[in-house]
Structure formats: C-alpha cells, structure tokens
Design a protein around this motif. Structure first.
Motif, PDB file in Angstrom:
ATOM      1  N   VAL A  96       5.347  27.616  48.995  1.00 31.46           N
ATOM      2  CA  VAL A  96       6.790  27.524  49.240  1.00 31.46           C
ATOM      3  C   VAL A  96       7.448  26.614  48.206  1.00 31.46           C
ATOM      4  O   VAL A  96       8.500  26.946  47.644  1.00 31.46           O
ATOM      5  N   GLU A  97       6.844  25.464  47.950  1.00 36.84           N
ATOM      6  CA  GLU A  97       7.424  24.530  46.977  1.00 36.84           C
ATOM      7  C   GLU A  97       7.440  25.130  45.573  1.00 36.84           C
ATOM      8  O   GLU A  97       8.415  24.957  44.833  1.00 36.84           O
ATOM      9  N   LEU A  98       6.392  25.851  45.206  1.00 40.28           N
ATOM     10  CA  LEU A  98       6.384  26.527  43.905  1.00 40.28           C
ATOM     11  C   LEU A  98       7.471  27.588  43.828  1.00 40.28           C
ATOM     12  O   LEU A  98       8.177  27.710  42.829  1.00 40.28           O
ATOM     13  N   PHE A  99       7.627  28.354  44.909  1.00 33.84           N
ATOM     14  CA  PHE A  99       8.672  29.379  44.957  1.00 33.84           C
ATOM     15  C   PHE A  99      10.042  28.734  44.792  1.00 33.84           C
ATOM     16  O   PHE A  99      10.882  29.221  44.030  1.00 33.84           O
ATOM     17  N   GLN A 100      10.272  27.636  45.529  1.00 38.09           N
ATOM     18  CA  GLN A 100      11.559  26.951  45.425  1.00 38.09           C
ATOM     19  C   GLN A 100      11.805  26.483  43.983  1.00 38.09           C
ATOM     20  O   GLN A 100      12.906  26.641  43.456  1.00 38.09           O
ATOM     21  N   GLY A 101      10.783  25.914  43.380  1.00 38.90           N
ATOM     22  CA  GLY A 101      10.937  25.414  42.016  1.00 38.90           C
ATOM     23  C   GLY A 101      11.171  26.503  40.986  1.00 38.90           C
ATOM     24  O   GLY A 101      11.934  26.312  40.032  1.00 38.90           O
ATOM     25  N   LEU A 102      10.547  27.642  41.190  1.00 43.97           N
ATOM     26  CA  LEU A 102      10.656  28.720  40.212  1.00 43.97           C
ATOM     27  C   LEU A 102      11.870  29.616  40.406  1.00 43.97           C
ATOM     28  O   LEU A 102      12.441  30.121  39.432  1.00 43.97           O
ATOM     29  N   PHE A 103      12.276  29.840  41.660  1.00 39.34           N
ATOM     30  CA  PHE A 103      13.276  30.871  41.923  1.00 39.34           C
ATOM     31  C   PHE A 103      14.550  30.398  42.616  1.00 39.34           C
ATOM     32  O   PHE A 103      15.511  31.160  42.693  1.00 39.34           O
ATOM     33  N   LEU A 104      14.571  29.185  43.126  1.00 45.66           N
ATOM     34  CA  LEU A 104      15.757  28.709  43.850  1.00 45.66           C
ATOM     35  C   LEU A 104      16.330  27.499  43.120  1.00 45.66           C
ATOM     36  O   LEU A 104      15.900  26.369  43.319  1.00 45.66           O
ATOM     37  N   SER A 105      17.324  27.750  42.290  1.00 46.34           N
ATOM     38  CA  SER A 105      17.839  26.701  41.410  1.00 46.34           C
ATOM     39  C   SER A 105      18.497  25.544  42.157  1.00 46.34           C
ATOM     40  O   SER A 105      18.591  24.443  41.621  1.00 46.34           O
ATOM     41  N   HIS A 106      18.960  25.761  43.381  1.00 47.59           N
ATOM     42  CA  HIS A 106      19.604  24.687  44.138  1.00 47.59           C
ATOM     43  C   HIS A 106      18.640  23.963  45.084  1.00 47.59           C
ATOM     44  O   HIS A 106      19.065  23.144  45.892  1.00 47.59           O
ATOM     45  N   ARG A 107      17.370  24.270  44.974  1.00 44.49           N
ATOM     46  CA  ARG A 107      16.350  23.592  45.788  1.00 44.49           C
ATOM     47  C   ARG A 107      15.469  22.764  44.869  1.00 44.49           C
ATOM     48  O   ARG A 107      15.245  23.114  43.719  1.00 44.49           O
ATOM     49  N   THR A 108      14.956  21.677  45.411  1.00 45.57           N
ATOM     50  CA  THR A 108      14.092  20.786  44.627  1.00 45.57           C
ATOM     51  C   THR A 108      12.707  20.757  45.253  1.00 45.57           C
ATOM     52  O   THR A 108      12.558  20.298  46.393  1.00 45.57           O
ATOM     53  N   PRO A 109      11.696  21.255  44.543  1.00 42.13           N
ATOM     54  CA  PRO A 109      10.344  21.196  45.098  1.00 42.13           C
ATOM     55  C   PRO A 109       9.868  19.745  45.188  1.00 42.13           C
ATOM     56  O   PRO A 109      10.281  18.894  44.402  1.00 42.13           O
ATOM     57  N   SER A 110       9.010  19.483  46.156  1.00 35.70           N
ATOM     58  CA  SER A 110       8.584  18.111  46.388  1.00 35.70           C
ATOM     59  C   SER A 110       7.131  18.058  46.847  1.00 35.70           C
ATOM     60  O   SER A 110       6.747  18.761  47.784  1.00 35.70           O
ATOM     61  N   THR A 111       6.360  17.200  46.198  1.00 36.81           N
ATOM     62  CA  THR A 111       4.979  17.007  46.647  1.00 36.81           C
ATOM     63  C   THR A 111       4.948  16.283  47.990  1.00 36.81           C
ATOM     64  O   THR A 111       4.023  16.481  48.774  1.00 36.81           O
ATOM     65  N   VAL A 112       5.958  15.468  48.267  1.00 34.07           N
ATOM     66  CA  VAL A 112       6.038  14.791  49.572  1.00 34.07           C
ATOM     67  C   VAL A 112       6.183  15.826  50.681  1.00 34.07           C
ATOM     68  O   VAL A 112       5.596  15.685  51.758  1.00 34.07           O
ATOM     69  N   ASP A 113       6.939  16.888  50.433  1.00 28.84           N
ATOM     70  CA  ASP A 113       7.065  17.960  51.422  1.00 28.84           C
ATOM     71  C   ASP A 113       5.718  18.633  51.668  1.00 28.84           C
ATOM     72  O   ASP A 113       5.392  18.989  52.804  1.00 28.84           O
ATOM     73  N   VAL A 114       4.942  18.810  50.619  1.00 29.38           N
ATOM     74  CA  VAL A 114       3.607  19.409  50.767  1.00 29.38           C
ATOM     75  C   VAL A 114       2.745  18.519  51.666  1.00 29.38           C
ATOM     76  O   VAL A 114       2.067  19.005  52.576  1.00 29.38           O
ATOM     77  N   VAL A 115       2.786  17.225  51.431  1.00 30.41           N
ATOM     78  CA  VAL A 115       2.005  16.295  52.254  1.00 30.41           C
ATOM     79  C   VAL A 115       2.467  16.354  53.714  1.00 30.41           C
ATOM     80  O   VAL A 115       1.647  16.458  54.635  1.00 30.41           O
ATOM     81  N   ALA A 116       3.780  16.304  53.931  1.00 32.75           N
ATOM     82  CA  ALA A 116       4.305  16.329  55.297  1.00 32.75           C
ATOM     83  C   ALA A 116       3.958  17.639  55.994  1.00 32.75           C
ATOM     84  O   ALA A 116       3.519  17.642  57.151  1.00 32.75           O
ATOM     85  N   ASN A 117       4.145  18.763  55.308  1.00 32.51           N
ATOM     86  CA  ASN A 117       3.819  20.065  55.898  1.00 32.51           C
ATOM     87  C   ASN A 117       2.338  20.163  56.232  1.00 32.51           C
ATOM     88  O   ASN A 117       1.960  20.682  57.282  1.00 32.51           O
ATOM     89  N   THR A 118       1.499  19.652  55.337  1.00 28.30           N
ATOM     90  CA  THR A 118       0.062  19.688  55.572  1.00 28.30           C
ATOM     91  C   THR A 118      -0.306  18.844  56.791  1.00 28.30           C
ATOM     92  O   THR A 118      -1.113  19.265  57.638  1.00 28.30           O
ATOM     93  N   LEU A 119       0.290  17.681  56.919  1.00 30.23           N
ATOM     94  CA  LEU A 119       0.047  16.844  58.105  1.00 30.23           C
ATOM     95  C   LEU A 119       0.537  17.529  59.377  1.00 30.23           C
ATOM     96  O   LEU A 119      -0.089  17.420  60.430  1.00 30.23           O
ATOM     97  N   GLY A 120       1.644  18.246  59.276  1.00 24.28           N
ATOM     98  CA  GLY A 120       2.132  19.008  60.425  1.00 24.28           C
ATOM     99  C   GLY A 120       1.164  20.106  60.824  1.00 24.28           C
ATOM    100  O   GLY A 120       0.907  20.324  62.010  1.00 24.28           O
ATOM    101  N   GLY A 121       0.603  20.787  59.831  1.00 24.55           N
ATOM    102  CA  GLY A 121      -0.402  21.806  60.121  1.00 24.55           C
ATOM    103  C   GLY A 121      -1.619  21.204  60.796  1.00 24.55           C
ATOM    104  O   GLY A 121      -2.166  21.755  61.752  1.00 24.55           O
ATOM    105  N   LEU A 122      -2.034  20.052  60.310  1.00 26.89           N
ATOM    106  CA  LEU A 122      -3.147  19.328  60.930  1.00 26.89           C
ATOM    107  C   LEU A 122      -2.800  18.938  62.366  1.00 26.89           C
ATOM    108  O   LEU A 122      -3.598  19.149  63.286  1.00 26.89           O
TER     109      LEU A 122
END
Length: 139
Positions: A96-122
């Motif tokens: 999702v973060e890669l998609f946002q970074g590559l295709f959604l110019s008004h969105r900012t990809p974030s590694t912090v979001d990856v960490v938070a999402n991963t913790l949520g999955g856990l």
C-alpha cells in the motif's frame, strides 16, 4: 457460540473494501480528520496533550485498521498462525505504501505506517490466539 463462516467472510470483505477506499484514496483529508478525532478521544479519556499527540493518534489508527483483517482471517483460516498474519500485514502495508508513493501524488508513503499496520496485524491475530487458548483451558 460460533459465528457462521459466511458472516466472517462478509465482515472481512466489507472491512477490506473500507480499507481499500481509505488507503488508496487520492488524498488523506478524511484520514487526517479521523486522526484528530482519535486524539480528541484520548484527551477526553484523560490523556495529557503531551501524550495524546496527532503523531501517536495516527500510529494507533494505523495499527487499528489492520487488526480486524488478521482477526477475521485467523477465525476463517484456523491453521494460520499469528506469525503468518504479522508477515501478511507487513507485505500488505508495504504494498500500500509503495502504491501511494508511486501513484498517488497527494499521499506520502511512510515506514512508520508500515510498522503500525504490521503491529495491528499482529495484535488482531494475537487476540484470536489468546481467546482460543483461554477457551481450550476452560473446556
């Protein structure tokens, strides 16, 4: 009482649809409003302004959005382990973060979001695992 599989499937599909709309939207205005709401709830619960910051509220919201996916998935596919769901959450979030970074110019990809999402999955998968273990011990 067990929840029928069709209800679990319906809940998972609806939640995934909501996630797709939120995570792949061209802008994050609605998501920012939700973060402010989460922060306000924290303040009303008695957290200090130094604790209930927008950054922390965003982290909690990002963790919370994937927890239902892994919880419902764990209920549907009992053989998947919490480790599997943690890895799945990481891969999905990274995608999702890669998609946002590559295709959604008004969105900012974030590694912090990856960490938070991963913790949520856990977290979602662990809740199901803990409930299963408690039920087995009491049976």
């Amino acid at each position: 009482m067990l929840v029928p599989r069709r209800v679990l499937w319906a809940a998972l599909l609806v939640w995934c649809g909501v996630l797709a709309l939120a995570l792949l939207a061209p802008s994050s205005a609605e998501q920012s409003a939700l973060v402010e709401h989460v922060r306000d709830v924290g303040l009303r619960l008695g957290f200090s302004p130094e604790t209930a910051t927008p950054v922390r509220a965003e982290f909690l919201a990002n963790a919370a959005i994937l927890a239902p996916v892994s919880a419902l998935g764990s209920l549907l596919w009992a053989r998947t382990r919490w480790q599997d769901w943690t890895a799945i959450a990481f891969v999905l979030s990274t995608g999702v973060e890669l998609f946002q970074g590559l295709f959604l110019s008004h969105r900012t990809p974030s590694t912090v979001d990856v960490v938070a999402n991963t913790l949520g999955g856990l977290a979602g998968a662990l809740v199901v695992e803990v409930v299963r273990r408690v039920r087995r011990r009491s049976a």
